[in-house]
Design a protein around this motif. Structure first.
Motif, PDB file in Angstrom:
ATOM      1  N   ARG A  65     -11.856  -6.817  -6.352  1.00 52.28           N
ATOM      2  CA  ARG A  65     -11.177  -6.666  -5.060  1.00 52.28           C
ATOM      3  C   ARG A  65      -9.678  -6.411  -5.197  1.00 52.28           C
ATOM      4  O   ARG A  65      -9.072  -5.811  -4.326  1.00 52.28           O
ATOM      5  CB  ARG A  65     -11.406  -7.917  -4.216  1.00 52.28           C
ATOM      6  CG  ARG A  65     -12.911  -8.142  -3.972  1.00 52.28           C
ATOM      7  CD  ARG A  65     -13.171  -9.240  -2.989  1.00 52.28           C
ATOM      8  NE  ARG A  65     -12.724  -8.800  -1.674  1.00 52.28           N
ATOM      9  CZ  ARG A  65     -12.282  -9.629  -0.738  1.00 52.28           C
ATOM     10  NH1 ARG A  65     -12.228 -10.916  -0.968  1.00 52.28           N
ATOM     11  NH2 ARG A  65     -11.897  -9.179   0.437  1.00 52.28           N
ATOM     12  N   ARG A 130      -6.462  -0.888   0.292  1.00 50.46           N
ATOM     13  CA  ARG A 130      -7.752  -0.362  -0.171  1.00 50.46           C
ATOM     14  C   ARG A 130      -7.934   1.124   0.105  1.00 50.46           C
ATOM     15  O   ARG A 130      -8.836   1.751  -0.429  1.00 50.46           O
ATOM     16  CB  ARG A 130      -8.894  -1.153   0.463  1.00 50.46           C
ATOM     17  CG  ARG A 130      -8.900  -2.593  -0.006  1.00 50.46           C
ATOM     18  CD  ARG A 130      -9.986  -3.400   0.634  1.00 50.46           C
ATOM     19  NE  ARG A 130      -9.690  -3.613   2.039  1.00 50.46           N
ATOM     20  CZ  ARG A 130     -10.593  -3.892   2.956  1.00 50.46           C
ATOM     21  NH1 ARG A 130     -11.859  -3.981   2.630  1.00 50.46           N
ATOM     22  NH2 ARG A 130     -10.244  -4.094   4.206  1.00 50.46           N
ATOM     23  N   ALA A 156      -8.160  -8.987   3.944  1.00 48.10           N
ATOM     24  CA  ALA A 156      -8.828  -9.350   5.194  1.00 48.10           C
ATOM     25  C   ALA A 156      -8.936  -8.179   6.168  1.00 48.10           C
ATOM     26  O   ALA A 156      -9.727  -8.239   7.110  1.00 48.10           O
ATOM     27  CB  ALA A 156      -8.088 -10.511   5.864  1.00 48.10           C
ATOM     28  N   GLU A 157      -8.166  -7.132   5.952  1.00 49.34           N
ATOM     29  CA  GLU A 157      -8.246  -5.989   6.864  1.00 49.34           C
ATOM     30  C   GLU A 157      -9.652  -5.416   6.844  1.00 49.34           C
ATOM     31  O   GLU A 157     -10.216  -5.153   5.786  1.00 49.34           O
ATOM     32  CB  GLU A 157      -7.253  -4.893   6.455  1.00 49.34           C
ATOM     33  CG  GLU A 157      -5.832  -5.257   6.757  1.00 49.34           C
ATOM     34  CD  GLU A 157      -4.860  -4.140   6.416  1.00 49.34           C
ATOM     35  OE1 GLU A 157      -3.889  -4.007   7.152  1.00 49.34           O
ATOM     36  OE2 GLU A 157      -5.070  -3.426   5.430  1.00 49.34           O
ATOM     37  N   GLN A 158     -10.208  -5.232   8.007  1.00 49.45           N
ATOM     38  CA  GLN A 158     -11.584  -4.775   8.121  1.00 49.45           C
ATOM     39  C   GLN A 158     -11.703  -3.264   8.304  1.00 49.45           C
ATOM     40  O   GLN A 158     -12.727  -2.679   8.003  1.00 49.45           O
ATOM     41  CB  GLN A 158     -12.285  -5.472   9.290  1.00 49.45           C
ATOM     42  CG  GLN A 158     -12.417  -6.959   9.076  1.00 49.45           C
ATOM     43  CD  GLN A 158     -13.232  -7.301   7.852  1.00 49.45           C
ATOM     44  OE1 GLN A 158     -14.292  -6.760   7.629  1.00 49.45           O
ATOM     45  NE2 GLN A 158     -12.708  -8.195   7.024  1.00 49.45           N
ATOM     46  N   GLU A 159     -10.677  -2.652   8.838  1.00 46.34           N
ATOM     47  CA  GLU A 159     -10.759  -1.234   9.142  1.00 46.34           C
ATOM     48  C   GLU A 159      -9.578  -0.492   8.556  1.00 46.34           C
ATOM     49  O   GLU A 159      -8.549  -1.079   8.253  1.00 46.34           O
ATOM     50  CB  GLU A 159     -10.811  -1.032  10.652  1.00 46.34           C
ATOM     51  CG  GLU A 159     -11.999  -1.731  11.266  1.00 46.34           C
ATOM     52  CD  GLU A 159     -12.201  -1.390  12.713  1.00 46.34           C
ATOM     53  OE1 GLU A 159     -11.667  -0.376  13.147  1.00 46.34           O
ATOM     54  OE2 GLU A 159     -12.900  -2.136  13.387  1.00 46.34           O
ATOM     55  N   SER A 164      -6.706   1.319  13.769  1.00 47.99           N
ATOM     56  CA  SER A 164      -6.296   0.241  14.669  1.00 47.99           C
ATOM     57  C   SER A 164      -5.316   0.694  15.708  1.00 47.99           C
ATOM     58  O   SER A 164      -4.825   1.748  15.741  1.00 47.99           O
ATOM     59  CB  SER A 164      -5.693  -0.915  13.860  1.00 47.99           C
ATOM     60  OG  SER A 164      -4.734  -0.455  12.957  1.00 47.99           O
TER      61      SER A 164
END
Length: 164
Positions: A65, A130, A156-159, A164
């Motif tokens: 990660r 990422r 922790a960013e999901q998108e 956003s």
């Protein structure tokens, strides 16, 4: 940390790699957060703070990660900081993460990657998200708690930041 519209991180210009069997590029780390530590082996702040912090990041975060990369970016004392000297330094300090030697400047003393990132000196910490976007760049000693929080935020960013 830059939470606005981040820009794509410039590609690294590396003349030689250590601790890896092949040249590395940003695309090799897609989907992972990158903690890039730019250093010089004769820089006291790098030896006392930056590189130990890079080692702690590599030890504490899951390598699937978070990728830790070292960039030896020599802008002074060129004759003393040869690839051979760096190899011995890496061995003595037991640095296990990939380390690239910043490609020499085309003109002047500032190496190519250092120039493309507009680094002001060493140690410099760079966090790339990422999606290959430059999210943080700081010169000098960074507190471990702050760096850990910044990496956790990026993990922790999901998108994708543009969504956003």
């Amino acid at each position: 940390m830059d939470r606005s519209r981040p820009s794509t991180a410039p590609e690294w210009q590396v003349s030689q790699w250590f601790n890896t069997d092949r040249p590395l590029a940003l695309a090799d780390f897609a989907g992972r957060v990158i903690a890039l530590h730019a250093f010089q082996m004769l820089c006291p702040g790098c030896v006392q703070h930056g590189l130990p912090q890079a080692q702690r990041i590599a030890r504490l975060f899951d390598a699937s990660r978070v990728a830790v990369i070292g960039l030896h970016t020599v802008f002074e004392h060129h004759a003393a900081m040869t690839p051979e000297a760096l190899a011995a330094f890496i061995h003595e300090y037991r640095l296990a993460f990939p380390i690239g030697i910043d490609a020499p400047a085309v003109a002047g003393p500032i190496p190519q990657t250092m120039a493309s990132y507009a680094m002001q000196g060493t140690p410099t910490l760079i966090l790339i998200d990422r999606w290959g976007r430059l999210r943080k760049q700081s010169l000098g000693v960074e507190d471990d708690m702050r760096v850990g929080a910044d990496i956790a935020f990026l993990l922790a960013e999901q998108e994708h930041p543009d969504d956003s």
